[in-house]
Design a protein around this motif. Structure first.
Motif, mmCIF file in Angstrom:
data_model
loop_
_atom_site.group_PDB
_atom_site.id
_atom_site.type_symbol
_atom_site.label_atom_id
_atom_site.label_comp_id
_atom_site.label_asym_id
_atom_site.label_seq_id
_atom_site.Cartn_x
_atom_site.Cartn_y
_atom_site.Cartn_z
ATOM 1 N N ASP A 155 0.830 -1.210 0.000
ATOM 2 C CA ASP A 155 0.000 0.000 0.000
ATOM 3 C C ASP A 155 0.862 1.257 0.000
ATOM 4 O OD1 ASP A 155 -2.288 -1.515 0.013
ATOM 5 O OD2 ASP A 155 -2.474 -1.527 2.207
ATOM 6 N N ARG A 156 1.961 1.220 0.752
ATOM 7 C CA ARG A 156 2.831 2.392 0.818
ATOM 8 C C ARG A 156 3.543 2.629 -0.510
ATOM 9 N NH1 ARG A 156 4.305 0.000 5.722
ATOM 10 N NH2 ARG A 156 6.295 -0.679 4.817
ATOM 11 N N ASN A 157 3.949 1.539 -1.161
ATOM 12 C CA ASN A 157 4.748 1.661 -2.382
ATOM 13 C C ASN A 157 3.920 1.770 -3.650
ATOM 14 O OD1 ASN A 157 7.302 1.503 -1.107
ATOM 15 N ND2 ASN A 157 7.115 -0.712 -0.953
ATOM 16 N N MET A 158 2.637 1.434 -3.575
ATOM 17 C CA MET A 158 1.822 1.395 -4.786
ATOM 18 C C MET A 158 1.793 2.731 -5.533
ATOM 19 S SD MET A 158 0.208 -0.747 -6.665
ATOM 20 C CE MET A 158 -0.512 -2.134 -5.797
ATOM 21 N N PRO A 159 1.654 3.876 -4.856
ATOM 22 C CA PRO A 159 1.672 5.150 -5.605
ATOM 23 C C PRO A 159 2.974 5.357 -6.385
ATOM 24 C CG PRO A 159 0.807 5.493 -3.401
ATOM 25 C CD PRO A 159 1.354 4.100 -3.425
ATOM 26 N N THR A 160 4.100 4.987 -5.777
ATOM 27 C CA THR A 160 5.386 5.127 -6.474
ATOM 28 C C THR A 160 5.456 4.212 -7.684
ATOM 29 O OG1 THR A 160 6.454 5.660 -4.368
ATOM 30 C CG2 THR A 160 7.886 4.993 -6.190
ATOM 31 N N ILE A 161 4.988 2.966 -7.513
ATOM 32 C CA ILE A 161 5.000 2.000 -8.618
ATOM 33 C C ILE A 161 4.122 2.493 -9.760
ATOM 34 C CG2 ILE A 161 4.415 -0.353 -9.312
ATOM 35 C CD1 ILE A 161 4.989 -1.223 -6.424
ATOM 36 N N LYS A 162 2.925 2.974 -9.422
ATOM 37 C CA LYS A 162 1.994 3.448 -10.459
ATOM 38 C C LYS A 162 2.563 4.660 -11.195
ATOM 39 C CE LYS A 162 -2.351 1.804 -8.448
ATOM 40 N NZ LYS A 162 -3.670 2.189 -7.893
ATOM 41 N N GLU A 163 3.215 5.535 -10.450
ATOM 42 C CA GLU A 163 3.815 6.715 -11.082
ATOM 43 C C GLU A 163 4.890 6.294 -12.086
ATOM 44 O OE1 GLU A 163 6.152 10.856 -9.843
ATOM 45 O OE2 GLU A 163 5.461 9.459 -8.300
ATOM 46 N N LYS A 164 5.659 5.268 -11.712
ATOM 47 C CA LYS A 164 6.695 4.752 -12.605
ATOM 48 C C LYS A 164 6.071 4.199 -13.885
ATOM 49 C CE LYS A 164 10.948 3.491 -13.543
ATOM 50 N NZ LYS A 164 12.021 4.487 -13.743
ATOM 51 N N LEU A 165 4.982 3.471 -13.739
ATOM 52 C CA LEU A 165 4.333 2.858 -14.892
ATOM 53 C C LEU A 165 3.703 3.902 -15.808
ATOM 54 C CD1 LEU A 165 2.571 -0.197 -13.183
ATOM 55 C CD2 LEU A 165 4.733 -0.167 -14.420
ATOM 56 N N GLN A 166 3.283 5.016 -15.251
ATOM 57 C CA GLN A 166 2.610 6.044 -16.056
ATOM 58 C C GLN A 166 3.519 6.640 -17.122
ATOM 59 O OE1 GLN A 166 -0.471 7.250 -16.302
ATOM 60 N NE2 GLN A 166 -1.295 5.776 -14.828
ATOM 61 N N SER A 167 4.827 6.523 -16.941
ATOM 62 C CA SER A 167 5.748 7.118 -17.910
ATOM 63 C C SER A 167 6.009 6.204 -19.107
ATOM 64 C CB SER A 167 7.076 7.475 -17.229
ATOM 65 O OG SER A 167 7.685 6.326 -16.675
ATOM 66 N N TYR A 168 5.377 5.032 -19.136
ATOM 67 C CA TYR A 168 5.527 4.102 -20.250
ATOM 68 C C TYR A 168 4.157 3.769 -20.838
ATOM 69 C CZ TYR A 168 10.367 3.113 -18.862
ATOM 70 O OH TYR A 168 11.701 3.217 -18.554
ATOM 71 N N SER A 169 4.113 3.556 -22.140
ATOM 72 C CA SER A 169 2.880 3.072 -22.755
ATOM 73 C C SER A 169 2.699 1.604 -22.395
ATOM 74 C CB SER A 169 2.946 3.237 -24.275
ATOM 75 O OG SER A 169 3.960 2.413 -24.818
#
Length: 483
Positions: A155-169
Motif C-alpha cells: 500500500d505504501r509503495n503502490m503510488p510510487t510504482i503506479k507513477e513509474k508505470l505512467q511514464s511508459y505506454s
C-alpha cells in the motif's frame, strides 16, 4: 581482403560503439558497415553481430594488449568460473557483503570440491580482476541487509510504482517470470505425489521463462531450461535446431548466468526495434541486474513478499499456460489409453516442449491484458475484455478429460494447474553443492529418465540390413570360406 574470423577485439569494440552511436541501425546494415570499414571478404552473419554486441562490456574492459588480440583467451577452468559466478550472483541477490578476499577464498573452496589439485589457480588479485571483467562484476562492497515487505508495504509503495508505470505506454511495460512444469504429472493424487517426489531424480520437469507486455501485443519466445543439452528425444540435434530457445543444466534451474544472458538478449532485441521498455521482475535469487550494461530495458524489482499480489504473470498468465498444457497432455493421455498403451502419461521431452510452446502461443492478447489489469497496478484500463469464459471453457474441458481417464483418486482442476512444487522448482535458492552439480555434465546427452545416452546406441533393423548387404557385397560368394 581478410576473412571475418580475423577481426581483432578492438575492431569488435568499434562495431559495438558504432551501434551505440547509431541505435536505430539494423544488424544487417551494421554487418555491411563492418565489411567496408575493416575490408572483410564477406558480410558478418547476424549471429556473429549479436555475439559481438552482447560482449561489449568485455571488450570495453580490455587493456591495449587484449584489444589488439584477435581472440579472447579461453578460461582455464570453466567449471570453476561458472560455479563461482553463479555464487556471486546469488550473494548479490541476497545483498550479502562481498570482498575480493572473500571471493578468492570461496574460489579456493570450490576448487577443492572440484578436485582441481595441481591445476588450481593462484587466485591472485590479477586473477580476481579478470574474473570480475569476464562477468561484468564491479568492485565489491557492502550492501547492507535486505528487508522483507508485507501488505502494508504494498500500500505504501503502490503510488510510487503506479507513477513509474505512467511514464511508459502499455506496449512498453513487460513482466517476466519462471515456472516449473512436471510435464508427465498424472491427474491422479496418488500417482502425482510419487511423480513429484521423484521428479528431481527422474528428470521429468522443465523450467519455463515467460515474458509479455501489458497490452498483450507481444509474447516473447519462451526460454526452456532442461537437464541435458541434447536429450535423447532431440535425436542429437540442439534445441535451436529444433526451433526452441533452450538451455540446460543438471537441475533444470534458472541460474544467475542464464538470467543475465536472457536479459541481455531482450535488451538487444529492444535496441534492434528502437524501443525503450520497462521490465517488471520479482526478487528471485537468480534475478541479479547489477552491473549489466542495459541500454533499452529498465528493470523494476517488486518488493519482497508482494509478488503474488501484484505480478501479472502470477495474476493468471502462467495459470492460463498451465490450463492449455494440461489440456494437451490429457488429450494425449486419452489417445494413448485408447491405443491400450501401458504408461499413458509418459511423453518424451521434445513432445512436451512442443505442447508447451503451442500452449503459450494459444494464450490470447485479451487474456494477457486482462491479467495485467487485475493486478491493480494501472490507473488506466488496459482493455475491457471479458475473457473469464474462455478460461472456464478450458477448465470444463479438463474436467471432462479427467473423467474419461482411468483414475482412482482424481485431482481437482485447481490442483492440476497449480501444484505448489512447480513454483518451488523454479525459484529454489541454489546451495554450494548444487552449484557444483550445475557446472558438471552439462554436455551429456540424457534420456528423460536420467539415463545417459550411449555413445554407440543400438542399431536399427534398417542399419543392420545395410551392414549385412555391405558384407555380402564384399565377400566373394563363389569361393566360400570353409570353416
Amino acid at each position: 581482403m581478410k576473412p571475418s574470423s580475423s577481426l581483432s577485439n578492438d575492431q569488435k569494440l568499434k562495431i559495438c560503439h558504432h551501434k551505440a552511436a547509431n541505435p536505430s541501425i539494423k544488424q544487417s546494415a551494421l554487418a555491411n558497415w563492418a565489411m567496408q570499414e575493416f575490408k572483410l571478404s564477406k558480410v558478418l552473419t547476424q549471429g556473429t553481430i549479436s555475439n559481438i554486441l552482447a560482449k561489449r562490456q568485455q571488450y570495453e574492459s580490455m587493456d591495449s594488449t587484449e584489444l589488439t588480440s584477435k581472440r579472447q583467451r579461453a578460461v582455464k577452468h570453466p567449471e570453476l568460473d561458472n560455479v563461482l559466478a553463479n555464487w556471486v550472483l546469488q550473494c548479490q541477490a541476497r545483498r550479502v557483503a562481498l570482498s575480493g578476499d572473500l571471493i578468492k577464498e570461496k574460489a579456493r573452496q570450490f576448487a577443492r570440491q572440484l578436485e582441481l589439485g595441481e591445476r588450481t589457480p593462484e587466485f591472485s588479485n590479477g586473477w580476481l580482476a579478470k574474473f570480475n571483467i569476464r562477468h561484468g562484476f564491479k568492485a565489491q562492497k557492502s550492501y547492507g541487509e535486505s528487508g522483507s515487505a508485507d501488505l502494508d508495504a504494498i500500500d505504501r509503495n503502490m503510488p510510487t510504482i503506479k507513477e513509474k508505470l505512467q511514464s511508459y505506454s502499455l506496449q512498453d511495460i513487460y513482466n517476466m517470470d519462471e515456472t516449473g512444469l512436471f510435464y508427465r504429472m498424472a491427474p491422479d493424487r496418488t500417482i502425482a505425489r510419487r511423480q513429484i517426489e521423484g521428479s528431481k531424480k527422474d528428470k521429468t520437469h522443465l523450467t519455463f521463462v515467460f515474458a509479455a507486455n501489458a497490452d498483450g501485443s507481444h509474447k516473447m519466445e519462451p526460454l526452456i531450461i532442461g537437464h541435458a543439452q541434447r536429450p535423447r528425444a532431440f535425436n542429437r540435434k540442439s534445441g535451436e535446431q529444433l526451433g526452441f530457445y533452450y538451455r540446460s543444466n543438471a537441475k533444470a534451474w534458472m541460474t544467475g548466468l542464464i538470467f543475465r544472458e536472457w536479459l541481455q538478449k531482450m535488451d538487444q532485441q529492444m535496441q534492434d526495434a528502437n524501443r525503450k521498455v520497462l521490465l517488471l521482475l520479482d526478487n528471485a535469487p537468480s534475478h541479479v541486474v547489477r552491473d549489466l550494461p542495459l541500454t533499452n530495458v529498465q528493470v523494476f524489482l517488486f518488493p519482497a513478499n508482494t509478488i503474488s499480489k501484484i505480478q501479472p504473470m502470477d495474476a493468471g498468465i502462467i495459470a492460463a499456460f498451465k490450463r492449455r498444457y494440461r489440456r494437451f497432455q490429457l488429450q494425449d493421455a486419452i489417445d494413448r489409453d485408447e491405443q491400450q498403451k501401458t504408461d499413458i502419461y509418459k511423453v518424451d521431452q521434445l513432445i512436451a516442449m512442443k505442447g508447451a510452446k503451442a500452449a503459450w502461443n494459444n494464450i490470447s492478447s485479451k487474456t494477457i491484458a486482462n491479467c495485467f489489469k487485475h493486478t491493480g497496478l494501472f490507473e488506466r484500463e488496459t482493455q475491457k475484455n471479458e475473457v473469464g469464459s474462455e478460461e472456464q471453457d478450458i477448465e470444463n474441458e479438463l474436467k471432462d478429460a479427467i473423467n474419461q481417464l482411468p483414475i482412482s483418486l482424481p485431482m481437482s482442476v485447481h490442483e492440476l494447474i497449480n501444484p505448489e512444487e512447480e513454483q518451488q522448482v523454479a525459484h529454489e535458492e541454489i546451495s554450494d553443492e548444487d552449484l557444483i552439480k550445475l557446472s558438471s555434465s552439462q554436455d551429456k546427452e540424457e534420456e528423460e529418465d536420467g539415463e545417459v545416452m550411449d555413445e554407440n546406441p543400438p542399431m536399427s533393423t534398417k542399419e543392420k540390413l545395410n551392414v549385412l548387404h555391405s558384407c555380402i557385397s564384399f565377400l566373394d560368394l563363389s569361393n566360400p570360406i570353409m570353416l
